[in-house]
Design a protein around this motif. Structure first.
Motif, PDB file in Angstrom:
ATOM      1  N   LEU B  62       0.956  -1.166   0.201  1.00  0.00           N
ATOM      2  CA  LEU B  62       0.306  -0.496   0.116  1.00  0.00           C
ATOM      3  C   LEU B  62       0.556   1.359   0.401  1.00  0.00           C
ATOM      4  N   ASN B  92      -4.735   5.577  -1.146  1.00  0.00           N
ATOM      5  CA  ASN B  92      -4.845   4.022  -1.828  1.00  0.00           C
ATOM      6  C   ASN B  92      -6.864   5.491  -1.734  1.00  0.00           C
ATOM      7  N   GLY B 141      -3.168   6.889   5.975  1.00  0.00           N
ATOM      8  CA  GLY B 141      -4.500   6.067   6.461  1.00  0.00           C
ATOM      9  C   GLY B 141      -3.510   4.326   6.600  1.00  0.00           C
ATOM     10  N   PRO B 142      -3.403   3.864   8.190  1.00  0.00           N
ATOM     11  CA  PRO B 142      -2.923   2.886   8.331  1.00  0.00           C
ATOM     12  C   PRO B 142      -3.976   2.698   8.603  1.00  0.00           C
ATOM     13  N   VAL B 143      -3.488   0.663   8.346  1.00  0.00           N
ATOM     14  CA  VAL B 143      -4.246  -0.355   8.263  1.00  0.00           C
ATOM     15  C   VAL B 143      -4.829  -1.040   9.985  1.00  0.00           C
ATOM     16  N   THR B 144      -5.720  -1.441   9.676  1.00  0.00           N
ATOM     17  CA  THR B 144      -5.849  -1.839  11.341  1.00  0.00           C
ATOM     18  C   THR B 144      -5.730  -3.301  11.331  1.00  0.00           C
ATOM     19  N   ALA B 145      -5.842  -3.577  12.262  1.00  0.00           N
ATOM     20  CA  ALA B 145      -6.285  -5.001  12.964  1.00  0.00           C
ATOM     21  C   ALA B 145      -7.119  -6.089  12.090  1.00  0.00           C
ATOM     22  N   GLY B 147      -7.965  -4.845   8.979  1.00  0.00           N
ATOM     23  CA  GLY B 147      -7.827  -4.577   7.477  1.00  0.00           C
ATOM     24  C   GLY B 147      -8.749  -3.185   7.642  1.00  0.00           C
ATOM     25  N   ARG B 148      -8.870  -2.503   8.069  1.00  0.00           N
ATOM     26  CA  ARG B 148      -9.906  -1.237   7.754  1.00  0.00           C
ATOM     27  C   ARG B 148      -8.600   0.409   7.663  1.00  0.00           C
ATOM     28  N   MET B 149      -8.910   1.420   7.151  1.00  0.00           N
ATOM     29  CA  MET B 149      -8.501   2.181   6.994  1.00  0.00           C
ATOM     30  C   MET B 149      -8.607   3.072   7.751  1.00  0.00           C
ATOM     31  N   VAL B 151      -8.831   6.302   9.869  1.00  0.00           N
ATOM     32  CA  VAL B 151      -9.067   8.098   9.346  1.00  0.00           C
ATOM     33  C   VAL B 151      -8.303   8.666  10.801  1.00  0.00           C
TER      34      VAL B 151
END
Lengths: 211, 203
Positions: B62, B92, B141-145, B147-149, B151
């Motif tokens: 990403l 993304n 826009g980090p990836v959460t555990a 797989g969410r984005m 904010v």
């Protein structure tokens, strides 16, 4: 049919099934409220999905707006797949697979040839030809929703292609929310682990029992 | 050799400019915590565009790092990342547009990145649909555990910058993202500075 307060707002449409041969594409028209089922008809299938509004030629399924609409890098049941105008086009209602990709572009014939996939037509080339054949006129070729394509998204952003693992009969079912034409590609993706081709079936019906 | 051009992108507005092959482009977050939507098209054939999706496929990520090449819609490298004082950018999320504010927040008439980017690109004969998907420099826009984005606001501070080498003649546009409703610019929209030079040493 959708359960409308004042009853159905149109006559039911007969169910239909369209087969997509391995390495090829096919399109199907779906009315508002119908279900679209995409079925893997062979092992390791990948289905690259494109959607185009039947009402407005400049409105199409947008994988990029779909991600931000739900703030999700992954496609999961219940998610709305939206247009480039941020309006829901369809909802993922059932999913026997649980791995899809919202991040990679379509393959092209040139891309595949450069990577040793001799004689394979690229997804973008095949879909562009089908768009023309169907008389659609989108302002551009969107990027696809890559159904069944399996990757592992790591928290540091790495996208690791995995062995596909899709089995014949695996499927997704969408409730479609605007009259649309969908084009689905079974062309080679050129992504390791997901680069075998297999046929697909596109089934459209008013109700689950007719799929 | 001297700096060729400096441009201030006013807060919430856009600017369009050309960068020649071999020139260096520096994008500076002037006051900090400000996303800069960045797009580029090949001068010789504007149907070939900088593409986050093709870059993701090339990098299998990403995100990009110093040394990485940013790819075109025809899988050719268009820019190489030379320096990056932040290391956190987004590639993304599509540009905010009138529907972002109208549909998601019920606000009509808000400034938006698509308009900012297209404003200058229109003089090259491009329609809004021709504006490429952006690289959102400094956006976080980090990836959460799951797989969410997430904010959230940028981590960039005043003067943070990213420097890229142009590998082709490019037409570029930058928008100082006018998002002032949700996290993304610290709820305070600020300017972006652009520097173009013939060599990195001149920056």
């Amino acid at each position: 049919m959708l359960l409308m307060t004042d009853g159905p707002d149109r006559a039911p449409v007969a169910a239909q099934t369209v087969r997509v041969e391995a390495g090829e594409v096919a399109g199907v028209a779906v009315r508002q409220g119908q279900l679209l089922k995409i079925v893997a008809a062979g092992e390791c299938a990948v289905a690259c999905l494109y959607g185009f509004s039947d009402v407005r030629p400049d409105v199409f399924l947008s994988v990029h707006h779909t991600r931000v609409f739900s703030n999700s890098y992954l496609l999961v049941p219940g998610m709305r797949l939206v247009t480039n105008r941020r309006r829901p086009m369809m909802v993922l209602g059932k999913d026997s697979v649980g791995h899809h990709d919202l991040l990679f572009p379509a393959s092209t014939t040139e891309y595949l040839a450069a990577r040793g996939y001799a004689g394979q037509i690229g997804c973008a080339d095949a879909v562009s030809a089908e768009i023309k054949r169907l008389g659609l006129a989108p302002p551009k070729l969107p990027d696809p929703v890559n159904l069944f394509l399996r990757t592992q998204l790591h928290r540091d952003g790495r996208i690791e292609p995995m062995e596909n693992g899709t089995e014949s009969g695996d499927h997704v079912i969408f409730r479609v929310l605007i009259d649309s034409t969908f084009i689905v590609s079974a062309c080679c993706t050129g992504i390791e682990g997901n680069d075998r081709t297999a046929p697909l079936e596109l089934r459209v019906a008013e109700d689950l029992s007719d799929l | 050799m001297d700096t060729v051009q400096t441009i201030r992108v006013p807060a919430g507005h856009g600017r369009t400019f050309s960068v020649r092959r071999g020139q260096v482009l520096r994008v500076i977050d002037a006051e900090g915590q400000q996303a800069a939507d960045f797009v580029a098209l090949c001068q010789a054939d504007m149907t070939e565009k900088l593409s986050p999706a093709h870059t993701r496929r090339k990098l299998r990520s990403l995100f990009f790092r110093v040394g990485d090449e940013l790819m075109s819609s025809r899988d050719r490298p268009l820019l190489r990342v030379l320096e990056d004082t932040v290391g956190v950018h987004d590639a993304n999320v599509p540009a905010c547009d009138s529907t972002r504010y109208g549909v998601d927040f019920g606000i009509e008439g808000h400034r938006n990145c698509l308009h900012n980017l297209h404003e200058g690109l229109a003089s090259h004969g491009l329609s809004p649909h021709d504006v490429p998907e952006p690289f959102n420099l400094f956006q976080n826009g980090p990836v959460t555990a799951d797989g969410r984005m997430q904010v959230t606001d940028p981590i960039s501070r005043a003067g943070d910058q990213i420097t890229m080498l142009a590998l082709q003649d490019l037409v570029c546009a930058v928008s100082s993202c006018p998002q002032d409703i949700i996290p993304g610019n610290g709820l305070k929209v600020t300017p972006i500075d652009i520097v173009i030079a013939d060599a990195q040493a001149d920056l």
